[in-house]
Design an enzyme around this catalytic site. Structure first.
Site, PDB file in Angstrom:
ATOM      1  N   TYR A 198     -70.740  35.593 -50.630  1.00 49.99           N
ATOM      2  CA  TYR A 198     -70.502  35.224 -49.231  1.00 49.99           C
ATOM      3  C   TYR A 198     -69.417  34.158 -49.089  1.00 49.99           C
ATOM      4  CZ  TYR A 198     -74.257  31.518 -49.623  1.00 49.99           C
ATOM      5  OH  TYR A 198     -75.062  30.457 -49.956  1.00 49.99           O
ATOM      6  N   GLU A 199     -69.013  33.991 -47.853  1.00 48.79           N
ATOM      7  CA  GLU A 199     -67.937  33.025 -47.549  1.00 48.79           C
ATOM      8  C   GLU A 199     -66.675  33.375 -48.341  1.00 48.79           C
ATOM      9  OE1 GLU A 199     -68.980  31.030 -45.016  1.00 48.79           O
ATOM     10  OE2 GLU A 199     -66.860  30.485 -44.910  1.00 48.79           O
ATOM     11  N   GLY A 200     -66.451  34.701 -48.537  1.00 46.80           N
ATOM     12  CA  GLY A 200     -65.301  35.171 -49.321  1.00 46.80           C
ATOM     13  C   GLY A 200     -65.671  35.330 -50.776  1.00 46.80           C
TER      14      GLY A 200
ATOM     15  N   ARG B  32     -66.210  26.623 -47.193  1.00 49.17           N
ATOM     16  CA  ARG B  32     -66.179  27.144 -48.558  1.00 49.17           C
ATOM     17  C   ARG B  32     -66.535  26.075 -49.568  1.00 49.17           C
ATOM     18  NH1 ARG B  32     -61.189  31.624 -48.237  1.00 49.17           N
ATOM     19  NH2 ARG B  32     -62.542  33.189 -47.274  1.00 49.17           N
TER      20      ARG B  32
ATOM     21  N   GLN C  27     -61.211  34.564 -52.928  1.00 49.24           N
ATOM     22  CA  GLN C  27     -60.777  33.188 -53.242  1.00 49.24           C
ATOM     23  C   GLN C  27     -59.549  33.227 -54.131  1.00 49.24           C
ATOM     24  OE1 GLN C  27     -62.403  30.844 -51.636  1.00 49.24           O
ATOM     25  NE2 GLN C  27     -63.938  32.335 -50.973  1.00 49.24           N
TER      26      GLN C  27
END
Lengths: 607, 607
Positions: free
Chosen positions: B443-445, B296, B450
């Site tokens: 993406y990536e959360g 992240r 977050q």
């Protein structure tokens, strides 16, 4: 891909219940035809066109884009047939005078239609949209002979029009315009120069394209006071109004753009192209400014249109897609996960979009009444009222154009965000809305230009704050009527009252400091614009909530009770969670100019 | 098109003058090699690669995109040659252990490099970027035999890796993963299922692609506790480490995306593909979480990279393009108009970008030290320090990923705005940055994820606010040291002190209310995240300003005086004009959950 449905219930709420358009139309010289029945028929007819003809070719139009080949532009598949239906339906002439073949209805109806067309397919909407500027310019400034030559075909939609202002070296700063117009013995002119970013500058939808062109006469003074206005058709027009010989204006290329890819943006080369002067020599820019307000409100609508379209897409997805469980416990225990809409943060995103669409729409509809009244003053030769409404519209315009397009971008980006990674994928249509929306803060005057127009021209120089005082009077009226109400309308009323006072004070503080600090206006302008927008949107959401509350209390329309409650809830959300942003903008607007101006140009980067 | 120049002076300011990396490296078990000379050489080598090899194929890569044909993916022209140079330069192994062919340098150096690569060409950066996750997973969880089979080729860059998590029905909610893994007599598994959104899932850059795949064993419990981790290579690997027989994993298609179009995003079909279990059965998600922080932060860097790239483009244009006169009078009387950079509002836009890039970079570099220390604790088998730094990094991560990517979007959009209409045109490269940046909050959360991670997992449940108290201790230390300083550093110190107290109080208020209202965390989370980000960025800009001020006062580096002054001016701008936004987020975070939760799902729209 989002399926667009025209938000007719919301539109009718504003038209009939909040802003009392029936009474408004009844007071207009050209309003007698605009009966509630006819307005309904127009809304429904436009909705059908948008839902069934324009929306289905939106995604494909974006993917295919426009084609350029040896000076010719082909629009994406389906655009030509759709444009034919638009013309056959008489949509272009909706608000134009009957003497040129229009239906003579008030301007506002055309604006209602624009939102739906834009939400369904903004690229398509650009073609007839550009004609509006061209037609308005001719209506106001052309000779009778010119009008009868061009207007019937433009009003019917058989031809389209453009506005040719920008050149490679200048967009905002039209003082730098170089295109030259050489007078000919027959009274015509030969125009030579290059214009760029000409929307609808070349395409295959119409039999002729009528360009309104800014150019300089020989011996014209330098700068903005040496620019004249010309009409330059793609095909020279015979006396019988038919399109004849090809003029020497040609399309050199079209732009590769981030979005609105179904709309052709042309570079036009004028090579001794034949044109005719409209209006007085060297007064071209002045003439442009007259219709800038309506053109800019046309773009302000883009903010609302994209907010609505993106909201509809995101809402459908949020109801359909399941992910995780709501933090307050399973909502749909029978399923393997809860729908997105149960999650608080997703609701925050959806409500933000909804508030932008509904608050923005009300702002547009209110300004549209002013536009109607201004045109009415023209019809009635009432200069006093004309000036009054012109000033009022002049105040609305930069706020609506600047603020609503910025909010439209936010709403469109939120729509992608609700979709998660899928929002980034073309097929879902959400990223297209974000790309299409992105132009709206750039063209027809950037947000920075709107902000200077608002704070510098309209508020400080033009009215010394009077335009703010007048608008806040409306706010205070609403506030006073509900100041002691219990529940959300009372809370909103007290907030509105505080903001009305604060807005005037902010204006005053800037006015006092601007005299001593010439950088202040440019330094405060965008924050002032955004502050004004947030407060104005708050007012229009509170107005809707108050009306909904009254209707609920009166037990009217019990089948609409959920609808009315949602109006109050949307406004409550806005006051709780969006309006606080006004404080940040107020704070920034009042910050010392020093913090912007002190850095040396050379110190911005050390690369 | 913007010409990227690595901001080496800014990077060195952070490394040598603000965060004292030389001392930091000296204290690391793997830091002795990272002498100032070597760090400099790495920075300069990476800069050359980025400026001369990667940046020149960024725009063309976007225009061309990736090609999909019968399961094969071809990357845009030039990517293959550039990747070869990347491999030959040994860049993939920079921070990986020497025993697998890496250079064994601290993680932070790899993060410095990532910013430059990403700013030059984010799409390209995705290919080696995905390998990092794969390599880290194998390093931590694979058996020695697996490591020696895969790691040398991955660390050299001859092969690349992927992370296969998402499936069509789920991204965030991995409990819904359906891909199955059937055990085979030889100890291997046959994996069957469909994975989507697999970055670098198929391409022509490397000899093999090593997929890390989440799948379910037979009889695995439902939900997140029944997911295991597998390694599934595109080509089965022979015992000598060479790529052999084609495995039955195939690319079904690649996505049509808004941006990062040079990066192939694959749908992968696993059809009884041969894989091997890594780590313990059913503990796959747990393993994933271990490296989520670094992954992240890799994406947080995207915010900084795009802010920097867009700033450089906008700054060059603002110096070059002339429009209008500055409101405070002609600045370049010899020209027909002033450069854009003289206009206050343009400076506001440029300074916003600059503050985001420089504030964000400092946040990354600070977190990078924590990442180094965490790895150092692994090397030293020091569980106490490992946990400490893991917690610290866990606090930084959602703020950096969530906040910096949102700010990166803003900076990229501002870059377009400075260009006016030209920002919308592909050839200028500014709209590409905005499109490429747009993925970063998804993406990536997503930002929402977050925010839940920060407020729910890290702040409330994980540490009961301790992580905030610890970070604000740094703020208070800086504040106290400068509280009575005259000029901007004193003003900032007092602001920092107020924010430190306020952040803790905000946390406390939310903590107290969250017990009684289960919707509060979801309702407050994104605003809490943004509040935290603005305050944290304020601290890191103030830290830089304070250091610059000290260096100026000490008369050090007089050739850098302008550079130091600009640091103070950038921070001043931020405190005056950006940080006030924290108030709006604080206010929204504390708003009643009611305003989000009360609307019936059915009342969001009446269409």
């Amino acid at each position: 891909m989002p399926t667009y449905k025209a938000p007719l219930r919301d539109m009718r709420f504003l038209i009939n219940e909040v802003l009392d358009y029936p009474a408004h139309y009844a007071g207009l010289a050209n309003g007698s035809e605009a009966t509630p029945e006819l307005v309904d028929a127009v809304l429904e007819g436009a909705a059908t066109l948008c839902e069934e003809v324009l929306a289905p070719i939106n995604l494909s139009g974006d993917r295919e884009g426009c084609h350029f080949n040896a000076g010719e532009v082909t629009t994406p598949a389906g655009f030509k047939e759709a444009y034919r239906q638009f013309v056959d339906g008489g949509w272009q002439g909706l608000s134009f005078p009957t003497e040129y073949g229009g239906q003579g209805l008030p301007t506002s109806l055309s604006l209602f239609k624009t939102e739906m067309m834009g939400a369904a397919n903004w690229s398509f909407n650009m073609y007839p949209g550009l004609s509006l500027g061209c037609i308005n310019t001719l209506l106001r400034y052309a000779t009778e002979a010119q009008k009868s030559l061009y207007l019937p075909s433009l009003v019917s939609g058989e031809w389209t029009g453009t506005m040719c202002l920008t050149e490679p070296q200048c967009g905002t700063d039209l003082a730098q315009v170089k295109t030259r117009a050489a007078p000919q013995p027959d009274g015509s002119y030969k125009l030579t120069g290059t214009k760029m970013f000409i929307s609808a500058g070349e395409h295959d939808l119409a039999g002729n394209i009528v360009h309104i062109v800014l150019a300089r006469l020989p011996d014209a003074p330098a700068g903005t006071r040496g620019i004249s206005l010309f009409v330059v058709p793609k095909f020279l027009v015979a006396i019988d109004g038919s399109a004849g010989q090809r003029n020497t204006v040609s399309c050199g290329s079209i732009e590769h753009k981030m979005g609105i890819r179904g709309s052709a943006t042309a570079v036009l080369n004028f090579d001794e192209a034949t044109g005719h002067l409209i209006f007085e020599p060297n007064k071209g820019l002045e003439a442009m400014f007259t219709y800038m307000n309506t053109a800019r409100i046309g773009i302000a609508i883009q903010g609302v249109a994209h907010a609505e379209a993106s909201f509809q897409g995101a809402l459908a997805y949020a109801k359909d897609r399941r992910s995780m469980r709501a933090l307050s416990g399973k909502k749909e225990p029978e399923a393997n996960a809860d729908s997105l809409i149960w999650h608080a943060d997703v609701r925050r995103m959806l409500l933000t979009q909804k508030a932008i669409a509904e608050g923005g729409r009300a702002m547009i509809y209110a300004a549209a009444q002013t536009a109607d009244l201004m045109f009415n003053a023209t019809l009635e030769n009432d200069q006093t009222n004309y000036d009054r409404y012109d000033n009022e519209l002049g105040f609305y315009t930069p706020i609506l154009k600047g603020f609503l397009t910025e909010m439209g971008l936010e709403a469109a980006n939120i729509g992608m965000q609700v979709f998660g990674g899928h929002g980034y994928i073309h097929e879902h249509g959400m990223e297209q809305i974000a790309r299409d929306a992105r132009i709206s803060t750039l063209y027809e005057g950037t947000t920075g230009i709107q902000a200077l127009d608002l704070l510098g021209r309209k508020v400080l120089i033009g009215t010394k704050g009077k335009c703010v005082r007048e608008f806040t009077r409306l706010m205070l009226r609403l506030a006073r009527a509900n100041l002691f109400a219990r529940g959300p309308t009372g809370t909103m009323a007290r907030s509105i009252m505080k903001r009305a006072v604060e807005w005037n004070l902010l204006t005053l503080r800037i006015m006092l400091r601007a005299g001593k600090d010439r950088d202040l206006v440019g330094s405060a302008s965008v924050d002032y614009l955004m502050y004004s927008g947030y407060v104005m949107m708050g007012y229009f959401l509170a107005l809707q909530a108050e009306k909904a509350q009254t209707l609920l209390l009166n037990g009217k329309g019990s089948e609409s009770a959920d609808f009315y409650r949602a109006k109050i809830q949307t406004a409550t959300f806005y006051f709780d969670r969006i309006l606080p942003r006004a404080d940040a903008h107020r704070s920034s607007a009042l910050a010392p100019t020093h913090s912007l101006m002190q850095m040396d140009n050379a110190s911005f980067a050390f690369l």
